[in-house]
Enzyme design. Structure first.
Site, PDB file in Angstrom:
ATOM      1  CD  GLN A  63      -3.212   0.503   1.761  1.00 18.86           C
ATOM      2  OE1 GLN A  63      -3.213  -0.547   2.628  1.00 18.86           O
ATOM      3  NE2 GLN A  63      -4.319   1.185   1.750  1.00 18.86           N
ATOM      4  CG  ASP A  64       1.165   4.257   3.061  1.00 17.39           C
ATOM      5  OD1 ASP A  64       0.989   3.261   3.604  1.00 17.39           O
ATOM      6  OD2 ASP A  64       0.692   5.331   3.425  1.00 17.39           O
ATOM      7  N   PRO A  65       4.615   3.141   2.020  1.00 16.40           N
ATOM      8  CG  PRO A  65       6.469   4.426   0.968  1.00 16.40           C
ATOM      9  CD  PRO A  65       4.905   4.415   1.267  1.00 16.40           C
TER      10      PRO A  65
END
EC number: 3.2.2.27
Length: 226
Positions: free
Chosen positions: A63-65
């Site tokens: 998804q995101d870091p």
């Protein structure tokens, strides 16, 4: 075209688009304003650096870091050596230990060896502000990673996409199931892993699908020394 296409071509084309210039300008302006942005600028595109377009065998969508210090380095689910293994990756290792004979859970969360074998570890959004999950959502990264997936979808055949959780599954709706293999499970997060990620056997299934195409399987065992 597929044999000669590279990430340099794909990303170079996107860099000419206004939306992507705005994304990169936004991230740079945040850094210039003194905000701590992960991963460091040199690592943002590591997923493409370690796994060339023509070498991709498997795609894992994140998804995101990670948004804690020293965690994110441009490969989804992976953290740098010396950093505690995050909970989702703990569950990925737990599944690997059940699924792959002889798998030993490493004392680190560094997955670069996967990337170097053709596993594209791609987050949907490639940057994040420290301590603020999803803070760079809807800044253009999603369009960029849609284009990346579309390029793989159109110009490669027989890829295996591992889509864990509703976010990745929605992102993967465009994938042509006639050309590629799509394996779906709940997200490995502690919130959902017990709903079917644990027991999904995606790692052995991936290797069976690769071998059926005459392609070398992935050695899922990270080095025990980080």
């Amino acid at each position: 075209m597929s044999e000669s296409l590279t990430w340099h071509d794909v990303i170079g084309n996107e860099k000419q688009q206004a939306y992507f210039q705005q994304t990169l300008q936004f991230v740079e302006s945040q850094r210039q304003a003194g905000k701590v942005i992960y991963p460091p600028a040199k690592d943002v595109f590591n997923a493409f650096r370690f796994t060339e377009f023509g070498d991709v065998k498997v795609v894992i969508l994140g998804q995101d870091p990670y948004h804690g210090p020293n965690q994110a380095h441009g490969l989804c689910f992976s953290v740098l050596p010396g950093v505690k293994t995050p909970p989702s990756l703990v569950n990925i290792y737990k599944e690997l230990a059940q699924d792959i004979p002889g798998f030993q859970i490493p004392p680190h969360g560094y997955l670069q060896s996967w990337a170097q074998q053709g596993v594209l570890l791609l987050n949907t959004v490639l940057t994040v502000e420290q301590g603020m999950a999803h803070s760079h959502a809807n800044t253009g990264w999603e369009t960029f990673t849609d284009r990346v997936i579309d390029a793989l979808n159109q110009h490669r055949n027989g890829l295996i996409f591992l889509l864990w959780g509703s976010h990745a599954q929605k992102k993967g709706q465009m994938i042509d199931r006639q050309r590629h293999h799509v394996l779906m499970a709940p997200h490995p997060s502690p919130l959902s892993a017990h709903r079917g990620f644990l027991g999904c056997r995606h790692f052995s299934k991936t290797n069976q699908l690769l071998q059926a195409q005459g392609i070398a399987p992935i050695n899922w065992q990270p080095e025990l020394e980080s």
